[in-house]
Write a protein that holds these residues in place. Structure first.
Motif, PDB file in Angstrom:
ATOM      1  N   VAL A   1      40.233  36.641  37.965  1.00 36.45           N
ATOM      2  CA  VAL A   1      40.888  37.490  38.956  1.00 36.45           C
ATOM      3  C   VAL A   1      39.897  38.553  39.402  1.00 36.45           C
ATOM      4  O   VAL A   1      39.227  39.170  38.579  1.00 36.45           O
ATOM      5  N   GLN A   2      39.813  38.747  40.705  1.00 36.13           N
ATOM      6  CA  GLN A   2      38.946  39.791  41.252  1.00 36.13           C
ATOM      7  C   GLN A   2      39.794  40.717  42.119  1.00 36.13           C
ATOM      8  O   GLN A   2      40.307  40.309  43.159  1.00 36.13           O
TER       9      GLN A   2
ATOM     10  N   ARG B   1      31.876  40.590  39.861  1.00 38.85           N
ATOM     11  CA  ARG B   1      32.525  40.485  38.555  1.00 38.85           C
ATOM     12  C   ARG B   1      33.977  40.085  38.748  1.00 38.85           C
ATOM     13  O   ARG B   1      34.644  40.548  39.655  1.00 38.85           O
ATOM     14  N   ALA B   2      34.434  39.186  37.879  1.00 39.92           N
ATOM     15  CA  ALA B   2      35.845  38.807  37.846  1.00 39.92           C
ATOM     16  C   ALA B   2      36.338  39.027  36.423  1.00 39.92           C
ATOM     17  O   ALA B   2      35.537  39.154  35.491  1.00 39.92           O
ATOM     18  N   TYR B   3      37.643  39.056  36.269  1.00 41.21           N
ATOM     19  CA  TYR B   3      38.237  39.341  34.971  1.00 41.21           C
ATOM     20  C   TYR B   3      39.163  38.208  34.561  1.00 41.21           C
ATOM     21  O   TYR B   3      39.802  37.577  35.393  1.00 41.21           O
ATOM     22  N   VAL B   4      39.219  37.965  33.256  1.00 38.09           N
ATOM     23  CA  VAL B   4      40.125  36.983  32.674  1.00 38.09           C
ATOM     24  C   VAL B   4      40.901  37.698  31.580  1.00 38.09           C
ATOM     25  O   VAL B   4      40.297  38.290  30.676  1.00 38.09           O
TER      26      VAL B   4
ATOM     27  N   ILE C   1      48.815  32.090  40.312  1.00 35.85           N
ATOM     28  CA  ILE C   1      47.886  32.242  41.434  1.00 35.85           C
ATOM     29  C   ILE C   1      48.630  32.752  42.667  1.00 35.85           C
ATOM     30  O   ILE C   1      48.189  33.699  43.324  1.00 35.85           O
ATOM     31  N   ALA C   2      49.763  32.141  42.973  1.00 36.16           N
ATOM     32  CA  ALA C   2      50.547  32.566  44.145  1.00 36.16           C
ATOM     33  C   ALA C   2      50.980  34.021  44.006  1.00 36.16           C
ATOM     34  O   ALA C   2      50.898  34.797  44.968  1.00 36.16           O
ATOM     35  N   TYR C   3      51.406  34.406  42.828  1.00 37.05           N
ATOM     36  CA  TYR C   3      51.848  35.786  42.592  1.00 37.05           C
ATOM     37  C   TYR C   3      50.698  36.770  42.810  1.00 37.05           C
ATOM     38  O   TYR C   3      50.832  37.760  43.527  1.00 37.05           O
ATOM     39  N   LEU C   4      49.546  36.519  42.184  1.00 38.42           N
ATOM     40  CA  LEU C   4      48.416  37.444  42.285  1.00 38.42           C
ATOM     41  C   LEU C   4      47.838  37.498  43.696  1.00 38.42           C
ATOM     42  O   LEU C   4      47.505  38.570  44.199  1.00 38.42           O
ATOM     43  N   GLU C   5      47.704  36.346  44.339  1.00 35.85           N
ATOM     44  CA  GLU C   5      47.140  36.333  45.687  1.00 35.85           C
ATOM     45  C   GLU C   5      48.069  36.975  46.705  1.00 35.85           C
ATOM     46  O   GLU C   5      47.605  37.549  47.684  1.00 35.85           O
ATOM     47  N   SER C   6      49.384  36.944  46.459  1.00 38.52           N
ATOM     48  CA  SER C   6      50.307  37.627  47.366  1.00 38.52           C
ATOM     49  C   SER C   6      50.165  39.146  47.264  1.00 38.52           C
ATOM     50  O   SER C   6      50.610  39.870  48.135  1.00 38.52           O
ATOM     51  N   ARG C   7      49.504  39.603  46.216  1.00 43.59           N
ATOM     52  CA  ARG C   7      49.257  41.031  46.017  1.00 43.59           C
ATOM     53  C   ARG C   7      47.813  41.417  46.323  1.00 43.59           C
ATOM     54  O   ARG C   7      47.339  42.479  45.946  1.00 43.59           O
TER      55      ARG C   7
ATOM     56  N   ARG D   1      40.471  32.330  40.848  1.00 46.71           N
ATOM     57  CA  ARG D   1      39.849  31.010  40.707  1.00 46.71           C
ATOM     58  C   ARG D   1      40.173  30.513  39.303  1.00 46.71           C
ATOM     59  O   ARG D   1      39.855  31.172  38.319  1.00 46.71           O
ATOM     60  N   PRO D   2      40.815  29.336  39.199  1.00 45.15           N
ATOM     61  CA  PRO D   2      41.097  28.788  37.870  1.00 45.15           C
ATOM     62  C   PRO D   2      39.835  28.185  37.255  1.00 45.15           C
ATOM     63  O   PRO D   2      38.969  27.674  37.965  1.00 45.15           O
TER      64      PRO D   2
END
Length: 182
Positions: free
Chosen positions: A99-100, A107-110, A133-139, A144-145
Motif C-alpha cells: 500500500v502506498q 516506498r510502499a507498506y505491508v 484492494i477496492a476498499y483502499l483504492e476507493s480511499r 499492488r498484491p
C-alpha cells in the motif's frame, strides 16, 4: 528485473493454508499467478510497524530489486547467510498487499500479521484480497498484491524434519531455487 520493462511469467505455487488450533488445515490449492518480479520486504525493527518495500517512484508501485538475476541471487544468498537455512520453497502463505499512501514515493507498506510480527499480513482467499484492494483504492491509496512465498528462515528442525514455524501442521513440498519463480 528492470522496473521500466517488467517481464511477466507464470509460476505454479501452492497455497499453504493456516490452521485453527489442532484442526487440520483445509485442503491446499495451487495457483498460477503472473509474476512481474520479486519484491524484497524489509522487516520492521520493533515488529510493530508495517513491513516496507522499496518501489519505483513513478507511481507504478513496482518493487525495486537488483537489476540482474545474478545480483538478485547474490542478495538472496546474502540474506540467507544471515539465517543459514535451506533454499526457497515453491509454496506461499497467501497474498500480501503493498500500500502506498498519497504523496509517498519510493516506498510502499505491508501490514504485519496480528498474531506474529515475523510474518507480513496476507490473504488466503483471492476475493478477500480483491475486497481489500477496492476498499483502499476507493480511499485514494495505491495498492499492488504480492505473493508471500515461504522463506528458509520460516522453517526449523523438529524430529529430523523441517517444520514451518507459522504453519506447523501443514505439509510442504521440496525446496526450489529462487530463479524458478522468476
Amino acid at each position: 528485473m528492470r522496473p521500466d520493462n517488467p517481464a511477466f511469467v507464470q509460476a505454479l505455487v501452492r497455497l499453504v493454508p493456516a490452521t485453527a488450533g489442532n484442526t487440520p488445515a483445509r485442503r491446499s490449492r495451487c495457483y498460477r499467478p503472473l509474476i512481474v518480479g520479486p519484491a524484497i520486504l524489509h522487516r520492521p525493527a520493533a515488529g510493530l510497524e508495517p513491513w516496507t518495500v522499496d518501489v519505483s517512484d513513478d507511481g507504478r508501485l513496482l518493487p525495486l530489486v537488483p537489476r540482474s538475476q545474478l545480483a538478485l541471487q547474490l542478495e538472496v544468498d546474502r540474506m540467507r547467510n544471515l539465517v543459514g537455512k535451506p533454499g526457497l520453497r515453491s509454496e506461499f502463505y497467501g497474498w500480501s498487499l503493498m500500500v502506498q499512501p498519497p504523496g509517498v514515493r519510493g516506498r510502499a507498506y505491508v501490514d504485519r500479521d496480528d498474531a506474529n510480527p515475523d510474518l507480513p499480513a496476507c490473504f488466503e482467499l483471492p476475493l478477500e484480497l480483491v475486497d481489500r484492494i477496492a476498499y483502499l483504492e476507493s480511499r485514494g491509496l495505491q495498492t499492488r498484491p504480492i505473493a508471500l512465498i515461504t522463506r528458509p528462515e520460516d522453517f526449523e528442525p523438529v524430529a529430523g524434519a523441517w517444520r514451518n514455524r507459522f504453519r506447523p501442521s501443514a505439509a510442504f513440498g521440496k525446496p526450489c531455487r529462487i530463479d524458478r519463480l522468476l
